[in-house]
Every structure is written in structure tokens, then in C-alpha cells.
Design a protein around this motif. Sequence first.
Motif, PDB file in Angstrom:
ATOM      1  N   UNK A  59       6.004   4.445   6.560  1.00 53.86           N
ATOM      2  CA  UNK A  59       5.036   4.286   5.472  1.00 53.86           C
ATOM      3  C   UNK A  59       5.427   3.191   4.482  1.00 53.86           C
ATOM      4  N   UNK A  60       6.018   2.131   5.026  1.00 46.88           N
ATOM      5  CA  UNK A  60       6.303   0.963   4.186  1.00 46.88           C
ATOM      6  C   UNK A  60       5.564  -0.205   4.804  1.00 46.88           C
ATOM      7  N   UNK A  61       4.942  -1.005   3.970  1.00 41.73           N
ATOM      8  CA  UNK A  61       4.235  -2.161   4.522  1.00 41.73           C
ATOM      9  C   UNK A  61       4.941  -3.441   4.091  1.00 41.73           C
ATOM     10  N   UNK A  86     -12.560   0.603  12.152  1.00 44.91           N
ATOM     11  CA  UNK A  86     -11.765   0.387  10.936  1.00 44.91           C
ATOM     12  C   UNK A  86     -10.461  -0.289  11.328  1.00 44.91           C
ATOM     13  N   UNK A 109       1.112   1.162   8.601  1.00 40.34           N
ATOM     14  CA  UNK A 109       2.092   1.374   7.528  1.00 40.34           C
ATOM     15  C   UNK A 109       3.497   1.616   8.066  1.00 40.34           C
ATOM     16  N   UNK A 121       0.867  -6.268   1.057  1.00 41.99           N
ATOM     17  CA  UNK A 121      -0.347  -5.501   0.743  1.00 41.99           C
ATOM     18  C   UNK A 121      -1.535  -6.145   1.448  1.00 41.99           C
ATOM     19  N   UNK A 122      -2.428  -5.323   1.952  1.00 43.24           N
ATOM     20  CA  UNK A 122      -3.600  -5.889   2.595  1.00 43.24           C
ATOM     21  C   UNK A 122      -4.735  -4.893   2.510  1.00 43.24           C
ATOM     22  N   UNK A 123      -5.931  -5.415   2.725  1.00 42.78           N
ATOM     23  CA  UNK A 123      -7.110  -4.597   2.550  1.00 42.78           C
ATOM     24  C   UNK A 123      -7.686  -4.248   3.911  1.00 42.78           C
ATOM     25  N   UNK A 124      -7.961  -2.961   4.160  1.00 41.30           N
ATOM     26  CA  UNK A 124      -8.602  -2.595   5.430  1.00 41.30           C
ATOM     27  C   UNK A 124     -10.047  -3.113   5.465  1.00 41.30           C
ATOM     28  N   UNK A 141      -6.495   8.263   9.196  1.00 39.83           N
ATOM     29  CA  UNK A 141      -5.678   9.027   8.244  1.00 39.83           C
ATOM     30  C   UNK A 141      -4.654   9.867   8.995  1.00 39.83           C
ATOM     31  N   UNK A 178      -1.943   7.592  10.217  1.00 37.99           N
ATOM     32  CA  UNK A 178      -1.086   7.089   9.138  1.00 37.99           C
ATOM     33  C   UNK A 178      -0.047   8.119   8.726  1.00 37.99           C
ATOM     34  N   UNK A 179      -0.361   9.408   8.961  1.00 40.92           N
ATOM     35  CA  UNK A 179       0.573  10.467   8.571  1.00 40.92           C
ATOM     36  C   UNK A 179       1.665  10.686   9.607  1.00 40.92           C
ATOM     37  N   UNK A 215      -0.851   0.884  -0.305  1.00 39.09           N
ATOM     38  CA  UNK A 215      -0.668  -0.158   0.708  1.00 39.09           C
ATOM     39  C   UNK A 215      -1.689  -1.278   0.575  1.00 39.09           C
ATOM     40  N   UNK A 216      -2.692  -1.044  -0.246  1.00 37.84           N
ATOM     41  CA  UNK A 216      -3.734  -2.054  -0.384  1.00 37.84           C
ATOM     42  C   UNK A 216      -3.631  -2.831  -1.704  1.00 37.84           C
ATOM     43  N   UNK A 235      -4.876 -16.456  -3.050  1.00 41.04           N
ATOM     44  CA  UNK A 235      -4.188 -15.842  -4.167  1.00 41.04           C
ATOM     45  C   UNK A 235      -3.573 -16.916  -5.059  1.00 41.04           C
TER      46      UNK A 235
END
Lengths: 323, 305
Positions: free
Chosen positions: A169-171, A19, A24, A174-177, A159, A162-163, B128-129, A244
Motif C-alpha cells: 500500500x505504498x505508491x 477502471x 498500490x 501520486x496519480x489519479x484513477x 477495492x 487494493x486490500x 494515493x491520489x 505540474x
Amino acid sequence: MTAALGQSARSVLACGEVRTCLLPSFQALDGRAAAQLLRLRADEHVRVSERPTMYALSPEVLTGVDCRLPTSNGSKVRAVGTVIARAALTEGRLLQSTAYFSAPAAGPDTRRPWGQYLVRPGLVEPFGKLPQQATVEGVLRGAGRGELDLGTIAEGLLTQLRRHALLDRRVPFKSRPTHLRWVARRQPEGERASLTNFTVAEGGLRTMELRLPEDVPAAAAAGLCEDLALHDWLLTTVQQMLDNSRIGAADGPSVVEALHPVVVHLLHLWMPRAHVDAALGHLWDVLEEKPGFSRQWEKLSRRIRDRLALQAVTMPHQAFSPR
Amino acid sequence: MLIFAASDKGGTGRSVTSANLAYHRALAGDDVCYLDFDFGSPTAVAVFDVADAREAAEDRGLHAYLIGEVSEPERIDVWAKTEHQVLRDPPPGCGRLVLMPGDVSGGEFATTDDNLRRCVDLLMKLYHEFDLVIVDLSAGRSYAVDMALEATAQPEMSELTARWLVFHRWTRQHVAAAASLVFGRRGIVAGGVHRGHDEEALRGAIRFVRAAVPDPESPLWSQVSPTQSAWMRKTDGDLKQLASTAGIGYSQVLGSVPLEPVLQWREQLITDEDVLDSQIANQETWTALSRLAARLTDDKYWEEA
């Protein structure tokens, strides 16, 4: 007995899932922070290399499993053993987690004491004969309920990371895993590893099939797949940002604003096979030939630079001025 | 941005309106994810017309995810899976529109630490996505509302922008009920403060949406008798007065959606085809939805009153 065990421990198949996502965190992590983030175990170090790219690899953690294998033909094969999970961070920016295991052609019909599974980390033994083809297809299709789900293990690790308190926790965008499922069939020692299939499916899913000589460890295959997944994520993400509509139709400073994160955070990440095992490096050539990963990346980066250059030419004053 | 859609009672058009907002934002180019947290009666599958995809997903929805039965909730790509003819061909340049359905068999459930953890993880990941994450919450002061308040109160969620829409119909009872849902003793604000939200910040993040509002000036009512017309105007004025007294007056309203038979009866997305070609839906409704969708992220409408 020993001989029988030795026989059954030889794997005929390795399967995994990678994955890939953006970390983040608003700033990329440096080597020290990366090591801190990926310290999944107190007793082992995080491997950090600074050349040619900053790359940190976590120690491996084991997950004990006792459940059915995913199979495409519905055959119910119980399997017991351990799945290896690990995480990697590239340039302090892209976070990946992988879960993978190897399976022998056949296993004993009864469950053995845990100790015996623990001495072979990453090996999952079927009860009886392994339905190889059905398992390959099952893994690539994805596990159903109650089946060994590598995605769950990989996602669980992601997960957890990420915690981590280290992350704000700011990106930056935006992006898709994406997730890449892979299977590697074993072949006799000495033959060359080969890539037999790579597909891009919907929903951020990629699948890959390999042939792997017996002397190449499954961890090396996992490393190759991580490298491919990372570069595939880069292509997918940058392509999406360019597609986009707001970039396509946009003009003026909004173009700069939209492309800014790509330039700052992504363009320098392209470095195929930087951390791939020497025995597998040549598999990249296949993908370079067709579909041509680096060619596409070249094209994308050129497009971005051209857009920015055009912007600077048409509006020399506004283009880069702070708004 | 996170948008929570709440309502005082059922039948306010919360689900169908918020789904239409998701649709409008996706048309405008945003990547949008719509989560059906209406655990008692999940309806989003019908609104987006994705029944077959839902069927194929078995019970792997949000409910199963939150109680830990599956590791990830099912995602349905609306453009690809919908059976709605018009939605199947989204215009070029539109963003992604993803639905995370609820489970047919799932009911309401209490918020445990584990459920909450999973909820926070999911919201964070989607934040985030996607450009916009719309969460449709069960009506009233439900467990879903509690979970949303609890999740957004967690320290790690403090960086996220979360806004609340409270839908209510334009009647005396609904106005009173909506005010009580938000400002009442057991309301959203009190519940949020109890969970660690800053009261001012939370109040500032809540706006009301008046649904199914009959506009006395609309041509729809041009044929009514003068007495009726006068009565309608008076009642509308009274309601405005009542809303203002209850603290949900003009400054707290993000927008209104007119009374629209298509929304009421069909409970589906209104497409431009419904407005322009078949003309079964009113242009005003389309405009209202489009305006409302734009205001979700327009800070001007979310400044302190």
C-alpha cells in the motif's frame, strides 16, 4: 420455447466500465505475485502472459443483478441477469477492473429461476423490450440511484484487490484513477467492427462507442477497452506530471526527482494492442490517426528525455548525484 | 498526507480555516482533497461556494457513502464549480482542489465495521491520489473523531502519514477545552491508544492552531485606552501561561490565525483579491494562513518537542 429462449439470448448491446489505477505497491509485482493477486476464484487459473509485456488476467466473477437499467429518458426497465467482472494487471504496475454485460433486444415479462440466468453468464435480460438508445445514453452518462451501476461493481472489485495482503500500500507517486464507460452495438456477422466515438470528459471519465459484429464476444470488446483505457491513463498521467508547475518551473535536481517515477515506472509500459483480440486490433488505427495516441506518447517521452538530458548537460555533477 | 482537523467546540473557525489551508496548498501546486466529515452541520459547501454543484449531486455525499448507500462519494471540482468569481480563475500551475461534501440530511452515526471499512478504503484511495487530504471532523469528541482514530489505527493504514490539527479560540474556556479534548481522560490520545495507536507517535502527530487570536500589538487596537491596552497584554500573557500549563504551549502550536472579521462573518475563503484589491481582509491573515499551510508538511514543526 427453446427457440424463443435462443432468440432472446442473442444480444444487441454490450456495455461495460473499466477502471484503471496504479497498483498500490512500491515495487511492481512479478508474474507469480500477479497471479496470486488476481486469483479471484479457487477453481480457475489466472492467465499470465510474459510476451510482449507482462500481463495477467483474472478469472471472471459474476454479480447477480435485479434492478432498473440506467436510461437517459427516465423509462423504468427492470432487468435481471449477471454482470461479469474481471481484473487485469499490466507489467505488475497498472491495475484495471472491468464490469460488463450484454443485453438482448427483449426478454420475458416475468422473472425466471436463477438457474436460467446463471447458464448465460454476462447476460442481463430486460423485462419486455430493451430501450436501446436510452440505455446506451444512460450507461454512458452513469447510473443513478437504484439503477444497474457497472462502476460500483468495477470499483468494488478494485477495492477488494487494493486490500490484498500482498500489497504494501505504498505508491511511488501520486496519480489519479480513470474510468472508461463503453457501449457496443451489435451488427450482423461478417461486418467489420468500428469505433464510432471516443470522448475525454472531466473528472477522469472517458466514454467510447463501438459497433461489434455478432461473432465477436463481448469479452473481446472488454479487452480492447481495457487496452485503450490503460494507454489513455498513461497519457493522462504523464501529461499531468509534466504540466505540474513544479516540473515546468523547477530546475536542478528537483526535475530529476519529479521525472524519476515516470522513467522508472511508466515509460516502458506503452505497448498498444499487445493483448487485443485480432478482430478488433484495427480499431486502434482510428485513434492513432486522430487524436494520435502513440504520437502524443512519443512527444511526451521525448520531452522527458530532453529535460533529463538538459539537466545532465547543465549540471553534470549534481544532476544524478545522490542528495 | 492526511490532515484531520478537530476542535473542542463549535465556532472555532475550524472548517473555514482548514478550507483556507486547502486553498493555499492548492494554489501552491498540490493536489488537495477536502472531506467534510462534519456530519452534524456540513459547512464546506458554503465555504467553497459550490451550492449549485451540491444541489445537483443530491444526497450522494460522504454520509451516504459511509453508510453504504452509494458506492462512491460525490466529488466537486472547486475551481470548475464554484460560484466565487475569483476562485473560478485559478492561477496557472495550481493543483486540483476537490471537495467531498457531507450530506444535508445526514446526522452523526456510530462506527460499525462496515462504515469503518469504507472509511479506510476511501482514505487510502485518496491518499494515493492526492498530495494532501484534509478531513474536517465534527466538533468535540464526536463519532467523526472516533472514526478517524479507528481508521488510522488499522494495520493497513500504518504506512500513511496522518497528522492532527486541533483548533481552539484564544479564551480561557477554549484553551482548557482543547487540552481536555486531546489529553483528557476520554480525549483523542486516550481514545487513540485504546484503539491501538502508539501513544508517543499519536502525541507527536497532534498540533494546535489558535484561531481568532487578537494581537495586542496590531494596529487594530492602537486606538484603545492605555488601561485597555495593558489589560489586553496581561490577559494574553495569562492565556499563554494557562496554555503552557495545560500542555498546549508554544512547542505544541503549529500556528495562530489572527482575529479576522472576514473569517468570522463571511466564513469563506480569503483570496488575494480580498487582501490586495478590495482590502477587506488583513494581510496578516493571509500571511498567517499561508505560513500555517506550509507548516502542515514541514517536518521541522512536527518533531518531538
